[in-house]
Design an enzyme around this catalytic site. Sequence first.
Site, PDB file in Angstrom:
ATOM      1  N   ALA A  74      61.030  32.832  14.923  1.00  0.00           N
ATOM      2  CA  ALA A  74      60.823  31.390  14.782  1.00  0.00           C
ATOM      3  C   ALA A  74      59.997  30.864  15.941  1.00  0.00           C
ATOM      4  O   ALA A  74      60.039  31.411  17.052  1.00  0.00           O
ATOM      5  CB  ALA A  74      62.173  30.668  14.734  1.00  0.00           C
ATOM      6  N   ASP A  75      59.245  29.806  15.662  1.00  0.00           N
ATOM      7  CA  ASP A  75      58.487  29.132  16.712  1.00  0.00           C
ATOM      8  C   ASP A  75      58.409  27.653  16.372  1.00  0.00           C
ATOM      9  O   ASP A  75      58.201  27.293  15.206  1.00  0.00           O
ATOM     10  CB  ASP A  75      57.081  29.706  16.847  1.00  0.00           C
ATOM     11  CG  ASP A  75      56.416  29.218  18.115  1.00  0.00           C
ATOM     12  OD1 ASP A  75      56.809  29.679  19.201  1.00  0.00           O
ATOM     13  OD2 ASP A  75      55.521  28.344  18.033  1.00  0.00           O
ATOM     14  N   THR A  76      58.599  26.796  17.372  1.00  0.00           N
ATOM     15  CA  THR A  76      58.607  25.347  17.170  1.00  0.00           C
ATOM     16  C   THR A  76      57.599  24.691  18.102  1.00  0.00           C
ATOM     17  O   THR A  76      57.522  25.033  19.284  1.00  0.00           O
ATOM     18  CB  THR A  76      60.012  24.764  17.444  1.00  0.00           C
ATOM     19  OG1 THR A  76      60.949  25.411  16.582  1.00  0.00           O
ATOM     20  CG2 THR A  76      60.059  23.271  17.211  1.00  0.00           C
TER      21      THR A  76
END
Length: 189
Positions: A74-76
Site C-alpha cells: 500500500a502507498d498513500t
Amino acid sequence: MKPRLILASASPQRRKLLKKLKIPFQIIPSRINEGDATRVPGHKARKLVLDLSRKKALSIAKKFKRENCVVLGADTIVVCGGKIFGKPKSVAHAKRMLGELSGHWQTVITGLCVIHTVPWKIKSAFTETKLLFHAIDEKVIERLAKMNLDKSGSYSIQKMPDRFVKQMKGPLDNVIGLPVAQVRKLLKI
C-alpha cells in the site's frame, strides 16, 4: 490450505486497520526507495500510488514465489492544488505543506496491490477521500509539523482533533492509510 497473508508495510496504522478483517497476517516491511513524490505532477497521483504499492508488494512476493502467500502493498499520498504532498523532508517542509493544506480541499489517495504467489496473480486498486481543512493557525502548524514527519501531507488524521477537518467525502480509513473495504474486495473475503 489458505494462503499466508503478508503486509508489506511497517505502518502501525495499517496493521491496526488490517486486523479489522480478522484474518491472521505477518508483517514484512518493504524497503523500496519511494523517491520524491513531489516531483510527480498531481494529475499522475493515481499512477504513482499504484506503481509504489506494486513495487512494495513485488519486493516481498518475489521472496515467496514457491509458497502459497498473498502479499499486500500500500502507498498513500495527498494531492492539493495540483501538487503531490508526500512525506516531508524536514520540519520546515512539513510546516510549508500544512500551510498549503490549511483551509483547502485535498484528495488522499491510497494505492493497493495484492499479489497471490501460487498461482502468480496481481490485482491493484486505489481509493480516494476528499478532505477540506479549516484554516489552521501557525502555532498548531508548528506543533503538527514536528509530530508527523513520517506521514504524507505531514498529518495524521487519527491524532488530529476533529476541529481541523471541516468536511470529508470518502472513507476515513483510507486517510489513515488502508481502505479496508477495498482490501476486502481485493482479497475476496
